[in-house]
Design a protein around this motif. Structure first.
Motif, PDB file in Angstrom:
ATOM      1  N   HIS A   1       0.703  -1.324   0.073  1.00  0.00           N
ATOM      2  CA  HIS A   1      -0.040  -0.104   0.005  1.00  0.00           C
ATOM      3  C   HIS A   1       0.828   1.315   0.047  1.00  0.00           C
ATOM      4  CE1 HIS A   1      -3.652  -2.534   1.623  1.00  0.00           C
ATOM      5  NE2 HIS A   1      -3.554  -2.471   0.440  1.00  0.00           N
ATOM      6  N   ALA A   2       2.154   1.273   0.705  1.00  0.00           N
ATOM      7  CA  ALA A   2       3.173   2.361   0.537  1.00  0.00           C
ATOM      8  C   ALA A   2       4.022   2.451  -0.477  1.00  0.00           C
ATOM      9  CB  ALA A   2       3.654   2.127   1.909  1.00  0.00           C
ATOM     10  N   HIS A   3       3.895   1.476  -1.553  1.00  0.00           N
ATOM     11  CA  HIS A   3       4.579   1.681  -2.741  1.00  0.00           C
ATOM     12  C   HIS A   3       6.046   1.559  -2.302  1.00  0.00           C
ATOM     13  CE1 HIS A   3       0.957   1.649  -5.097  1.00  0.00           C
ATOM     14  NE2 HIS A   3       0.411   2.836  -4.211  1.00  0.00           N
ATOM     15  N   VAL A   4       6.560   0.927  -1.471  1.00  0.00           N
ATOM     16  CA  VAL A   4       7.851   0.905  -1.315  1.00  0.00           C
ATOM     17  C   VAL A   4       8.984   0.506  -2.328  1.00  0.00           C
ATOM     18  CG1 VAL A   4       7.283   0.614   1.266  1.00  0.00           C
ATOM     19  CG2 VAL A   4       8.022  -1.490  -0.197  1.00  0.00           C
ATOM     20  N   SER A   5      10.041   0.761  -2.129  1.00  0.00           N
ATOM     21  CA  SER A   5      11.144   0.109  -3.276  1.00  0.00           C
ATOM     22  C   SER A   5      10.950  -1.196  -3.605  1.00  0.00           C
ATOM     23  CB  SER A   5      12.352   0.717  -2.992  1.00  0.00           C
ATOM     24  OG  SER A   5      12.850   0.271  -2.155  1.00  0.00           O
ATOM     25  N   GLU A   6      11.624  -1.733  -4.642  1.00  0.00           N
ATOM     26  CA  GLU A   6      11.443  -3.201  -4.888  1.00  0.00           C
ATOM     27  C   GLU A   6      12.737  -3.627  -4.042  1.00  0.00           C
ATOM     28  OE1 GLU A   6      11.980  -4.498  -8.874  1.00  0.00           O
ATOM     29  OE2 GLU A   6      10.167  -3.477  -9.576  1.00  0.00           O
ATOM     30  N   VAL A   7      13.806  -2.962  -3.719  1.00  0.00           N
ATOM     31  CA  VAL A   7      14.724  -3.605  -2.663  1.00  0.00           C
ATOM     32  C   VAL A   7      14.167  -3.826  -1.288  1.00  0.00           C
ATOM     33  CG1 VAL A   7      16.852  -3.099  -1.439  1.00  0.00           C
ATOM     34  CG2 VAL A   7      16.406  -2.158  -4.059  1.00  0.00           C
ATOM     35  N   GLU A   8      13.201  -3.106  -0.898  1.00  0.00           N
ATOM     36  CA  GLU A   8      12.581  -3.525   0.321  1.00  0.00           C
ATOM     37  C   GLU A   8      11.582  -4.730   0.306  1.00  0.00           C
ATOM     38  OE1 GLU A   8      11.637   0.172   3.026  1.00  0.00           O
ATOM     39  OE2 GLU A   8      11.710   1.166   0.763  1.00  0.00           O
ATOM     40  N   LEU A   9      10.775  -4.376  -0.813  1.00  0.00           N
ATOM     41  CA  LEU A   9       9.955  -5.569  -1.186  1.00  0.00           C
ATOM     42  C   LEU A   9      10.639  -7.085  -1.394  1.00  0.00           C
ATOM     43  CD1 LEU A   9       7.041  -4.303  -3.540  1.00  0.00           C
ATOM     44  CD2 LEU A   9       6.932  -5.336  -1.389  1.00  0.00           C
ATOM     45  N   ARG A  10      11.782  -6.868  -2.052  1.00  0.00           N
ATOM     46  CA  ARG A  10      12.356  -8.252  -2.220  1.00  0.00           C
ATOM     47  C   ARG A  10      12.852  -8.621  -1.025  1.00  0.00           C
ATOM     48  NH1 ARG A  10      14.719 -10.270  -6.518  1.00  0.00           N
ATOM     49  NH2 ARG A  10      14.479  -8.267  -7.829  1.00  0.00           N
ATOM     50  N   ILE A  11      13.430  -8.003  -0.076  1.00  0.00           N
ATOM     51  CA  ILE A  11      13.714  -8.313   1.529  1.00  0.00           C
ATOM     52  C   ILE A  11      12.380  -9.305   1.898  1.00  0.00           C
ATOM     53  CG2 ILE A  11      14.359  -7.829   3.777  1.00  0.00           C
ATOM     54  CD1 ILE A  11      16.002  -5.408   2.660  1.00  0.00           C
ATOM     55  N   LEU A  12      11.234  -8.535   1.953  1.00  0.00           N
ATOM     56  CA  LEU A  12      10.130  -9.151   2.680  1.00  0.00           C
ATOM     57  C   LEU A  12       9.575 -10.454   2.079  1.00  0.00           C
ATOM     58  CD1 LEU A  12       7.845  -5.889   3.016  1.00  0.00           C
ATOM     59  CD2 LEU A  12       9.148  -7.057   4.782  1.00  0.00           C
ATOM     60  N   VAL A  13       9.827 -10.361   0.529  1.00  0.00           N
ATOM     61  CA  VAL A  13       9.417 -11.541  -0.253  1.00  0.00           C
ATOM     62  C   VAL A  13      10.415 -12.811   0.166  1.00  0.00           C
ATOM     63  CG1 VAL A  13       9.605 -12.899  -2.358  1.00  0.00           C
ATOM     64  CG2 VAL A  13       8.452 -10.420  -2.063  1.00  0.00           C
ATOM     65  N   GLU A  14      11.708 -12.449   0.340  1.00  0.00           N
ATOM     66  CA  GLU A  14      12.608 -13.616   0.669  1.00  0.00           C
ATOM     67  C   GLU A  14      12.555 -14.038   2.025  1.00  0.00           C
ATOM     68  OE1 GLU A  14      16.493 -11.800  -0.139  1.00  0.00           O
ATOM     69  OE2 GLU A  14      16.298 -12.018  -2.156  1.00  0.00           O
ATOM     70  N   THR A  15      12.072 -12.994   3.047  1.00  0.00           N
ATOM     71  CA  THR A  15      11.764 -13.461   4.285  1.00  0.00           C
ATOM     72  C   THR A  15      10.367 -14.367   4.435  1.00  0.00           C
ATOM     73  OG1 THR A  15      12.833 -11.247   5.019  1.00  0.00           O
ATOM     74  CG2 THR A  15      11.156 -12.534   6.794  1.00  0.00           C
ATOM     75  N   ALA A  16       9.349 -14.085   3.689  1.00  0.00           N
ATOM     76  CA  ALA A  16       8.239 -14.898   3.589  1.00  0.00           C
ATOM     77  C   ALA A  16       8.640 -16.123   2.914  1.00  0.00           C
ATOM     78  CB  ALA A  16       7.262 -14.199   2.789  1.00  0.00           C
ATOM     79  N   MET A  17       9.368 -16.265   2.006  1.00  0.00           N
ATOM     80  CA  MET A  17       9.671 -17.519   1.463  1.00  0.00           C
ATOM     81  C   MET A  17      10.323 -18.419   2.376  1.00  0.00           C
ATOM     82  SD  MET A  17       8.682 -17.703  -1.870  1.00  0.00           S
ATOM     83  CE  MET A  17       9.902 -18.406  -2.914  1.00  0.00           C
ATOM     84  N   SER A  18      11.465 -18.023   3.067  1.00  0.00           N
ATOM     85  CA  SER A  18      12.153 -18.690   4.186  1.00  0.00           C
ATOM     86  C   SER A  18      11.254 -19.063   5.017  1.00  0.00           C
ATOM     87  CB  SER A  18      13.438 -17.675   4.672  1.00  0.00           C
ATOM     88  OG  SER A  18      14.172 -17.432   3.596  1.00  0.00           O
ATOM     89  N   HIS A  19      10.187 -18.381   5.370  1.00  0.00           N
ATOM     90  CA  HIS A  19       9.260 -18.724   6.529  1.00  0.00           C
ATOM     91  C   HIS A  19       8.714 -19.976   6.171  1.00  0.00           C
ATOM     92  CE1 HIS A  19       7.216 -18.090  10.293  1.00  0.00           C
ATOM     93  NE2 HIS A  19       6.204 -17.865   9.720  1.00  0.00           N
ATOM     94  N   TYR A  20       8.045 -20.134   5.033  1.00  0.00           N
ATOM     95  CA  TYR A  20       7.588 -21.467   4.429  1.00  0.00           C
ATOM     96  C   TYR A  20       8.656 -22.663   4.569  1.00  0.00           C
ATOM     97  CZ  TYR A  20       3.250 -19.244   3.266  1.00  0.00           C
ATOM     98  OH  TYR A  20       1.860 -18.594   3.262  1.00  0.00           O
ATOM     99  N   PHE A  21       9.777 -22.380   4.082  1.00  0.00           N
ATOM    100  CA  PHE A  21      10.872 -23.416   3.722  1.00  0.00           C
ATOM    101  C   PHE A  21      11.299 -23.849   5.304  1.00  0.00           C
ATOM    102  CE2 PHE A  21      12.602 -21.202   0.123  1.00  0.00           C
ATOM    103  CZ  PHE A  21      11.395 -21.322  -0.575  1.00  0.00           C
ATOM    104  N   ASN A  22      10.948 -22.914   6.497  1.00  0.00           N
ATOM    105  CA  ASN A  22      11.465 -23.400   7.691  1.00  0.00           C
ATOM    106  C   ASN A  22      10.264 -24.143   8.119  1.00  0.00           C
ATOM    107  OD1 ASN A  22      12.681 -23.241  10.110  1.00  0.00           O
ATOM    108  ND2 ASN A  22      10.916 -21.901  11.091  1.00  0.00           N
ATOM    109  N   LEU A  23       8.883 -24.111   7.824  1.00  0.00           N
ATOM    110  CA  LEU A  23       7.838 -24.829   8.021  1.00  0.00           C
ATOM    111  C   LEU A  23       8.049 -26.190   7.526  1.00  0.00           C
ATOM    112  CD1 LEU A  23       4.979 -25.265   9.074  1.00  0.00           C
ATOM    113  CD2 LEU A  23       4.008 -24.517   6.871  1.00  0.00           C
ATOM    114  N   PHE A  24       8.448 -26.350   6.322  1.00  0.00           N
ATOM    115  CA  PHE A  24       8.776 -27.481   5.639  1.00  0.00           C
ATOM    116  C   PHE A  24       9.792 -28.466   6.493  1.00  0.00           C
ATOM    117  CE2 PHE A  24       7.671 -25.587   1.739  1.00  0.00           C
ATOM    118  CZ  PHE A  24       6.294 -25.556   1.777  1.00  0.00           C
ATOM    119  N   ARG A  25      10.826 -27.776   7.023  1.00  0.00           N
ATOM    120  CA  ARG A  25      11.970 -28.387   7.794  1.00  0.00           C
ATOM    121  C   ARG A  25      11.404 -28.692   9.257  1.00  0.00           C
ATOM    122  NH1 ARG A  25      15.006 -24.240   5.616  1.00  0.00           N
ATOM    123  NH2 ARG A  25      14.613 -22.923   7.262  1.00  0.00           N
TER     124      ARG A  25
END
Length: 362
Positions: A173-197
């Motif tokens: 909603h705040a239209h942050v930069s792609e760099v900030e979004l990429r960090i959030l995306v990678e964090t969320a992806m890692s969170h799912y991978f942690n669930l699989f572990r």
């Protein structure tokens, strides 16, 4: 003198000031460099110097001892600060340990309560389906520690996912930069991978617990496939939330969905074959003869394959998430992860609404 100087610098670098040790080093230097037959005149000169230093100090002029006191104060302050930091770290560690123990105790009480309810139901002659596995809850009071730990970790996982969903929504909603979004995306992806572990570890403790979805809500269990979500079905839910997609993205997503369906069919057929093999192993021999332990021992060996199927299914889920992240732009991937998280939140909310729905009296 060079040796003592080097040792003093080393002690200072470690942030430790040892006055007694330092005095002993100075004494050794006097023994090494001084003459064993010290003359009386040398002693008198030394006493005269000490008298002069005493007079200088009495007149307000700082002597060498004052300098040493100042030097000693600096390391002492540093040690005090470090000790304070260590005390604070120890205090936080105790708080974390206390919270962890409280979580374990809360889980144990919850399991004991469910055990008592199940016992009452059995005494009343009721049948509870979808029920509690004796491997997790036994009437002897034994609890599978691996599953209890997983329940606590999964509860924390859900809380963290809710926080990440809020962060993704705010960032989009705040239209942050792609760099900030990429960090959030990678964090969320890692969170799912942690669930699989986490699931892989729990499956070793009790694979039937993971397969049955007892750790999920009732609505989530309705869509369960080999201990989790079916990747191809989830793509059908998420893709409409990602419009507009380019023609190439649409083609890539269609190919990914087709590959997921093929892998899912292969795993499903493998599970059906394993069920058939297990059923034959359990029913081997003459039923009704009362001696079945040897046949069950063979079946137990084949159950190891169930753990492998759960891990393969989670690997397919992880690969699907990774492939979608490659196909989509960073902003689209953030929207997809937000939609995925909200989808599971809605399923959990649906379970709560169903459980608390008004019921007509029997």
């Amino acid at each position: 003198m060079n040796t003592s100087s080097t040792q003093f610098v080393t002690s200072r670098r470690m942030g430790i000031y040892e006055p007694l040790h330092q005095i002993s080093m100075w004494g050794e230097n006097f023994k090494t460099n001084g003459c064993p037959n010290t003359s009386a005149s040398t002693i008198l000169e030394a006493e005269a110097k000490l008298d002069n230093q005493s007079e200088d100090t009495s007149h307000g002029t700082p002597g060498p001892s004052g300098k040493y006191d100042q030097e000693a104060t600096k390391p002492t302050d540093k040690v005090q600060r470090r000790l304070a930091q260590n005390r604070e770290a120890a205090r936080k560690s105790r708080l974390r340990k206390k919270a962890y123990v409280q979580d374990l105790e809360s889980s144990r009480l919850k399991l004991m309560q469910l055990e008592q309810e199940l016992e009452r139901a059995r005494q009343q002659g009721l049948y509870l389906g979808g029920g509690l596995d004796a491997g997790h809850l036994s009437f002897s009071g034994a609890v599978n520690s691996g599953i209890a730990a997983f329940e606590i970790e999964y509860g924390h996982w859900i809380e963290e996912q809710s926080s990440q969903i809020c962060e993704l929504r705010t960032a989009l909603h705040a239209h942050v930069s792609e760099v900030e979004l990429r960090i959030l995306v990678e964090t969320a992806m890692s969170h799912y991978f942690n669930l699989f572990r986490m699931k892989a570890t729990a499956a070793k403790a009790d694979v039937f617990y993971i397969m049955s979805g007892m750790w999920k809500t009732s609505a989530e269990r309705f869509f369960l496939w080999i201990g989790g979500f079916r990747p191809s079905e989830l793509l059908k839910v998420l893709v409409p939330q990602l419009d507009p997609l380019t023609d190439q993205q649409i083609l890539d997503v269609c190919n990914l969905r087709q590959s997921c369906q093929q892998a899912e069919d292969a795993l499903t057929q493998g599970m059906e074959k394993l069920q058939q093999i297990l059923a034959e192993a359990v029913a081997a021999g003459q039923l009704g003869e009362g001696s079945y332990i040897p046949h069950l021992a063979t079946a137990v060996e084949k159950l190891e394959a169930v753990v492998s199927f759960v891990n393969q299914a989670d690997h397919l889920r992880q690969e699907t998430l990774q492939q979608m992240a490659r196909i989509l732009t960073v902003r689209q991937a953030a929207r997809g992860l937000l939609a995925l998280g909200e989808y599971f939140q809605r399923l959990r909310a649906l379970s709560s609404l169903w459980a608390t729905r008004p019921r007509e009296p029997a």
